[in-house]
Design an enzyme around this catalytic site. Sequence first.
Site, PDB file in Angstrom:
ATOM      1  N   PHE A 154     -21.472  76.069 -76.447  1.00 12.66           N
ATOM      2  CA  PHE A 154     -22.046  75.069 -75.599  1.00 12.66           C
ATOM      3  C   PHE A 154     -23.489  74.646 -75.916  1.00 12.66           C
ATOM      4  O   PHE A 154     -23.743  73.470 -75.176  1.00 12.66           O
ATOM      5  CB  PHE A 154     -22.025  75.865 -74.076  1.00 12.66           C
ATOM      6  CG  PHE A 154     -23.008  76.623 -73.629  1.00 12.66           C
ATOM      7  CD1 PHE A 154     -24.325  76.141 -73.194  1.00 12.66           C
ATOM      8  CD2 PHE A 154     -22.992  78.039 -73.971  1.00 12.66           C
ATOM      9  CE1 PHE A 154     -25.346  76.859 -72.946  1.00 12.66           C
ATOM     10  CE2 PHE A 154     -24.108  78.946 -73.704  1.00 12.66           C
ATOM     11  CZ  PHE A 154     -25.217  78.204 -73.258  1.00 12.66           C
ATOM     12  N   LYS A 178     -12.443  72.857 -81.700  1.00 12.83           N
ATOM     13  CA  LYS A 178     -12.493  73.423 -80.298  1.00 12.83           C
ATOM     14  C   LYS A 178     -13.603  73.729 -79.899  1.00 12.83           C
ATOM     15  O   LYS A 178     -14.383  74.618 -80.073  1.00 12.83           O
ATOM     16  CB  LYS A 178     -11.386  74.702 -80.441  1.00 12.83           C
ATOM     17  CG  LYS A 178     -11.308  75.297 -78.866  1.00 12.83           C
ATOM     18  CD  LYS A 178     -11.332  76.650 -78.575  1.00 12.83           C
ATOM     19  CE  LYS A 178     -12.528  76.977 -78.235  1.00 12.83           C
ATOM     20  NZ  LYS A 178     -13.262  76.597 -77.144  1.00 12.83           N
ATOM     21  N   GLU A 181     -15.410  74.723 -73.757  1.00 10.29           N
ATOM     22  CA  GLU A 181     -14.904  74.531 -72.221  1.00 10.29           C
ATOM     23  C   GLU A 181     -15.993  73.892 -71.307  1.00 10.29           C
ATOM     24  O   GLU A 181     -15.624  73.336 -70.361  1.00 10.29           O
ATOM     25  CB  GLU A 181     -13.959  75.145 -71.843  1.00 10.29           C
ATOM     26  CG  GLU A 181     -14.291  76.559 -71.472  1.00 10.29           C
ATOM     27  CD  GLU A 181     -14.361  77.365 -72.705  1.00 10.29           C
ATOM     28  OE1 GLU A 181     -14.336  78.776 -72.438  1.00 10.29           O
ATOM     29  OE2 GLU A 181     -14.465  77.035 -73.949  1.00 10.29           O
ATOM     30  N   ARG A 182     -17.256  74.408 -71.682  1.00 12.11           N
ATOM     31  CA  ARG A 182     -18.349  74.148 -70.495  1.00 12.11           C
ATOM     32  C   ARG A 182     -18.986  72.686 -70.674  1.00 12.11           C
ATOM     33  O   ARG A 182     -19.501  72.433 -69.635  1.00 12.11           O
ATOM     34  CB  ARG A 182     -19.531  75.210 -70.826  1.00 12.11           C
ATOM     35  CG  ARG A 182     -19.027  76.681 -70.567  1.00 12.11           C
ATOM     36  CD  ARG A 182     -20.008  77.343 -71.023  1.00 12.11           C
ATOM     37  NE  ARG A 182     -20.015  78.734 -71.227  1.00 12.11           N
ATOM     38  CZ  ARG A 182     -20.719  80.106 -71.230  1.00 12.11           C
ATOM     39  NH1 ARG A 182     -22.160  79.712 -71.398  1.00 12.11           N
ATOM     40  NH2 ARG A 182     -20.554  81.411 -71.245  1.00 12.11           N
ATOM     41  N   SER A 231     -21.610  84.210 -79.791  1.00  8.28           N
ATOM     42  CA  SER A 231     -22.118  85.317 -79.680  1.00  8.28           C
ATOM     43  C   SER A 231     -21.537  86.139 -81.121  1.00  8.28           C
ATOM     44  O   SER A 231     -20.660  85.977 -81.598  1.00  8.28           O
ATOM     45  CB  SER A 231     -21.536  85.935 -78.472  1.00  8.28           C
ATOM     46  OG  SER A 231     -20.182  86.368 -78.550  1.00  8.28           O
ATOM     47  N   CYS A 286     -29.980  79.424 -80.444  1.00  5.83           N
ATOM     48  CA  CYS A 286     -29.889  80.338 -81.332  1.00  5.83           C
ATOM     49  C   CYS A 286     -31.264  80.450 -82.143  1.00  5.83           C
ATOM     50  O   CYS A 286     -31.684  81.544 -82.673  1.00  5.83           O
ATOM     51  CB  CYS A 286     -28.747  80.778 -82.023  1.00  5.83           C
ATOM     52  SG  CYS A 286     -28.675  79.330 -83.191  1.00  5.83           S
ATOM     53  N   GLU A 388     -29.669  89.784 -76.849  1.00  4.63           N
ATOM     54  CA  GLU A 388     -30.159  88.152 -77.011  1.00  4.63           C
ATOM     55  C   GLU A 388     -29.964  87.887 -75.367  1.00  4.63           C
ATOM     56  O   GLU A 388     -28.935  87.916 -74.767  1.00  4.63           O
ATOM     57  CB  GLU A 388     -29.229  87.205 -77.580  1.00  4.63           C
ATOM     58  CG  GLU A 388     -29.419  85.832 -77.527  1.00  4.63           C
ATOM     59  CD  GLU A 388     -28.560  85.172 -78.562  1.00  4.63           C
ATOM     60  OE1 GLU A 388     -29.113  84.122 -79.137  1.00  4.63           O
ATOM     61  OE2 GLU A 388     -27.403  85.258 -78.628  1.00  4.63           O
TER      62      GLU A 388
END
Length: 504
Positions: A154, A178, A181-182, A231, A286, A388
């Site tokens: 996201f 893909k 979805e957020r 992640s 990140c 994190e």
Amino acid sequence: MRHIDHVISGHSGGPNGSGGGSGRSHKVWNPSTGEVQAEVPLGDADLLAKAVEVAKKVQPEWAATNPQRRARVMFEFKRLVEENKQALAELLSSEHGKVVDDAHGDVQRGLEVIEYACGIPQALKGEYTQGAGPGIDVYSMRQPLGIGAGITPFNFPAMIPMWMFGMAIAAGNAFILKPSERDPSVPVRLAELFVEAGAPEGLLQVVHGDKEMVDAIIDHQDIAAISFVGSSDIAQYIYSRGTANGKRVQAFGGAKNHGIVMPDADLDQVVNDLAGAAFGSAGERCMALPVVVPVGEDTADRLREKLIPAINALRVGVSTDKDAHYGPVVTPEHKQRIEQWIDTAEKEGAEVVIDGRGFSLQGHEDGFFVGPTLLDRVTTDMESYKEEIFGPVLQIVRAKDFEEAVRLPSEHQYGNGVAIFTRNGHAAREFAHRVNVGMVGINVPIPVPVSYHSFGGWKRSGFGDIDQYGQEGLRFWTKTKKVTQRWPDGGGDGSNAFVIPTMG
């Protein structure tokens, strides 16, 4: 409420037809207001299968298109994205929450990889050796894999998709994306612009989904390669399952980037850099710099004294606030998670110098805001240091000397990025050589390499052997064919005469 659909050509009457799905959907929030602004359908294995069938039909002709013509499509796509940059940034900002200026940067860094992909004719050239043996020549050629897939996070809904599909498609592959979805709207818009640029429909398709879709991508036998950013636990899962299925996989995970501050560093510059690197985009990246490591107690005390007023001066605002340094975080669940990490750090013994919990923005009390937070006296045994946080939280970990400062990032489970701030060239050179981290900044707080190099971390920050974009990205999305050839003398009748074949 807006409905965001899949982008699959050849089904349900056009490029935006869903062509199937699980019947489930996901909420898309406006993080600044706390309201649901759209919903996105979550696809399933059947939907993915339809997308793959379309990709299988269009990819061979695209691969046979000469690289120069492919480059022209990339050039036109670049022009269209630049033409629509403001609208893309505003759309991105409305779903992610990052301020519009940050959203512009998101789009721009993706465009830089598209610019590199425009040079695909040069990048795809192979190798040639004449006379490798008696009358023998050896050459190589780079060929596309077929169908690639990207699973993106996201936090950079424009940049990371363009990192992936730009290189993959320029190299001759079809691509199935893909996105998260957020905040799925910008990837959908990019796919639409790609068709406008002259790409065949179905070459770049967008499917939405959660773990069910991810597993379908991992398991589909016709998808040759997967690129992932997210992640570390999911990165390891995708890498392990994908490679077990015979796929080429690059999977980039989490990070806990350290900023080493030597006693001779320019602390005013360090504080200015940390304000952006630790808190920009609400820390949801990140390559953020959430851990600062001053070397020596005197350096730590002086740095802390300068940090406090600078952090207190940060302006938190809605994503459209031109004066805001950063906006809300992406979802209410993520806001809760960040505040729980601050709770954990406090319980573990960290000193909460500036507390961003319970932050409320007047007029936007339902928005997902977290105030800037500064934690001191953080130690390496704390869970809040090991994991994190992915929010606007800066931790101070004090190192007694240079050796400890090298050891801290080197021994951490993540090895994405690190920075050192110093005026001492020898110290910087020694640090860059010895630190066990994939990307190093020297007086550069966010050391993301430019598009013609490559991006990738080490340890639990990166699974797989090949980095993203640049020449490394080209290697990932192609396979090399090696040809060894010898042409015998003579016309095939035992004579040594050189005969030119004729038609007739």
